[in-house]
Design a protein around this motif. Structure first.
Motif, mmCIF file in Angstrom:
data_model
loop_
_atom_site.group_PDB
_atom_site.id
_atom_site.type_symbol
_atom_site.label_atom_id
_atom_site.label_comp_id
_atom_site.label_asym_id
_atom_site.label_seq_id
_atom_site.Cartn_x
_atom_site.Cartn_y
_atom_site.Cartn_z
ATOM 1 N N ASN A 1 -40.688 80.116 -5.408
ATOM 2 C CA ASN A 1 -41.768 80.115 -6.601
ATOM 3 C C ASN A 1 -41.984 81.734 -6.794
ATOM 4 N N GLU A 2 -41.950 82.026 -8.003
ATOM 5 C CA GLU A 2 -42.335 83.289 -8.700
ATOM 6 C C GLU A 2 -42.254 84.571 -7.413
ATOM 7 N N GLU B 1 -43.290 75.680 -15.283
ATOM 8 C CA GLU B 1 -45.034 75.672 -15.233
ATOM 9 C C GLU B 1 -45.246 76.338 -16.254
ATOM 10 N N TRP C 1 -56.639 85.192 -19.461
ATOM 11 C CA TRP C 1 -55.210 85.325 -20.102
ATOM 12 C C TRP C 1 -55.119 85.054 -21.490
ATOM 13 N N TRP D 1 -48.416 72.778 -15.492
ATOM 14 C CA TRP D 1 -49.268 73.361 -14.187
ATOM 15 C C TRP D 1 -50.695 72.838 -14.418
ATOM 16 N N GLN E 1 -52.077 74.634 -2.433
ATOM 17 C CA GLN E 1 -53.126 74.650 -3.262
ATOM 18 C C GLN E 1 -53.819 73.213 -3.159
ATOM 19 N N HIS F 1 -43.586 78.292 -1.809
ATOM 20 C CA HIS F 1 -44.657 78.706 -2.619
ATOM 21 C C HIS F 1 -45.679 79.452 -2.311
HETATM 22 C C1 FCB Z 1 -48.645 80.519 -11.157
HETATM 23 C C2 FCB Z 1 -48.508 79.978 -9.624
HETATM 24 C C3 FCB Z 1 -49.052 78.615 -9.448
HETATM 25 C C4 FCB Z 1 -50.667 78.438 -9.992
HETATM 26 C C5 FCB Z 1 -50.400 79.145 -11.623
HETATM 27 C C6 FCB Z 1 -51.580 79.131 -12.300
HETATM 28 O O1 FCB Z 1 -48.359 82.008 -10.940
HETATM 29 O O2 FCB Z 1 -47.156 79.715 -9.366
HETATM 30 O O3 FCB Z 1 -49.200 78.424 -8.031
HETATM 31 O O4 FCB Z 1 -51.414 79.539 -9.277
HETATM 32 O O5 FCB Z 1 -49.951 80.448 -11.754
#
Ligand code: FCB
Length: 445
Positions: free
Chosen positions: A165-166, A354, A327, A400, A20, A121
């Motif tokens: 990450n996620e 985040e 959101w 974030w 990013q 990520h």
């Molecule tokens: C999360 C991501 C991050 C960014 C935020 C807004 O899901 O981990 O990279 O995009 O959302």
């Protein structure tokens, strides 16, 4: 509310990610990633935007880290681009890539800023994607090689590591819905990637622990407060299935609880990808769990949605406050999520890795007045304090993000940064929310 209410050892930081922010997508020996490839396909990203340059963190990291210093932000979470280190995903190491991360880490340390590294990520090396990527079980070995190298080469300077990450987002959006790289769709691609990602989550943790026994090792999960639309059985069941998918799927195998198949039967097909000892191999005792929360979802039963038979009732339809991602802005979601994860799993240490908001920024007399973002942060942080005061072992909070950057399929449209970036001149301007966050946390440090 004051930052000192969280205690002196609380970690206040900001988060970012390689794809990013870095740009330099093909410089100094870097190999391409699935995102470098995805953005080249027409119609995948808002206005066909890409992050080939983005905010050019690759060249401007000294300036960005200096901004952290100015604001008094002492913890910086960023990720390593796997294909910058291993251009082909495995095999030959790109020394220049490794040197870049060493310089970023050293610059942080020289400014008394603690680096927190995420190993994955979402930017898988394209070369590995061509061999099936996350759908290929060999990824456990490929990822292991990458984690081993990063932790051996950088581990003497870095204490805090996050493996993934996620994982739900990169498997769900990338391999089920096809809206993120690599754009695959379907239940089977999804379930195979889920299992391999969950295996890598634990295997990555073990490799880090063995190479860096003194490190604190975590991983991060997207998590969302899920509530039924109406207090009727069908909506309640639909929200339980959604909660299993959004909140249980990756944490439960790491805790030795297996996949949450009892809540979501379609998940049973994951067994097809499991081998005899996998249930044990899925476990890893993380030192901390990173939770990432932005919003809540209101869920109703739906016959038309395959597998999950549930669908969200959009925030716009409910006429509630939203941000540019559509959101819902619902500060209590972070409190409820913290309580839920703590109560359900008795976690020892949680970090909000985040939280943040995308709003349009207005310029007034050379300043960026982003009062909505500032209010969002204040309200969400207040809800974190509420959870902490009720006993949740919350040890840190990361916004974030530092600089406006490439928001995946949304391109540059929704800005999340505390710092505005003019993408033509690369000029950074600290927004009022950034100044506020700095003043807020400086009172403790
Ligand atoms: C999360 C991501 C991050 C960014 C935020 C807004 O899901 O981990 O990279 O995009 O959302």
């Amino acid at each position: 509310m004051q930052a000192k209410d969280f205690g002196d050892s609380f970690h206040w930081g900001v988060s970012s990610a390689a794809y990013q922010t870095e740009g330099a997508h093909n410089l100094d020996g870097k190999g391409l990633s699935i995102w470098d490839d995805f953005v080249r396909q027409k119609g995948k990203v808002y206005q066909n935007q890409h992050a080939n340059v983005s905010c050019d963190f690759y060249h401007r990291y000294p300036e960005d880290i200096a901004i952290l210093k100015t604001l008094g932000i002492k913890h910086f979470r960023f990720s390593i681009s796997w294909s910058r280190i291993f251009p082909a995903g495995i095999g030959k190491v790109n020394q220049k890539g490794l040197d870049f991360y060493k310089k970023v880490i050293e610059t942080c340390l020289a400014h008394d800023i603690t680096p927190w590294i995420t190993l994955y990520h979402w930017d898988l090396p394209l070369a590995l994607s061509k061999r099936g990527g996350w759908m290929n079980r060999d990824i456990i070995r490929w990822f292991g090689e990458y984690v081993d190298l990063c932790s051996r080469k950088l581990g003497d300077r870095v204490k805090y590591w996050m493996v993934l990450n996620e994982p739900l987002v990169f498997t769900g959006a990338g391999y089920f819905l096809g809206i993120h790289a690599p754009g695959k769709q379907g239940l089977l691609p999804f379930l195979s990637t889920v299992h391999h990602a969950a295996m890598c989550q634990a295997e990555g943790g073990r490799i880090l622990k063995s190479n860096c026994p003194d490190a604190e090792i975590g991983t991060t999960f997207s998590c969302t407060l899920v509530e039924p639309h109406q207090a009727v059985q069908r909506d309640i069941e639909a929200s339980k299935r959604t909660d299993a998918l959004l909140n249980r799927l990756f944490i439960e195998p790491s805790l030795g609880l297996g996949y949450p198949v009892d809540y979501f039967h379609a998940l049973r097909r994951i067994e097809k990808y499991m081998r005899a000892d996998d249930e044990v191999a899925l476990k890893f005792d993380f030192d901390f769990i990173g939770l990432q929360n932005y919003t809540r979802e209101i869920i109703r039963h739906s016959c038309f949605t395959p597998y999950i038979h549930a669908r969200p009732v959009g925030a716009e339809q409910r006429n509630v406050p939203t941000n540019l991602m559509k959101w819902e802005v619902y500060p209590e979601s972070i409190y409820q999520t913290l309580k839920l994860f703590y109560q359900r799993y008795s976690l020892d240490k949680i970090i909000i890795t985040e939280n943040g908001a995308a709003f349009d920024d207005a310029w007034h007399n050379g300043k960026i007045d982003d009062s909505q973002r500032q209010l969002y942060l204040k309200q969400y942080i207040a809800q974190c304090l509420r959870a902490k005061q009720e006993g949740v072992p919350l040890a840190g909070y990361f916004v974030w993000t530092l600089t406006d950057n490439f928001e995946w399929a949304e391109g540059y449209k929704p800005p999340f940064g505390l710092v505005h970036v003019d993408l033509t001149t690369q000029k950074r301007t600290i927004k009022e929310s950034g100044q506020w966050y700095g003043r807020f946390i400086r009172k403790v440090q």
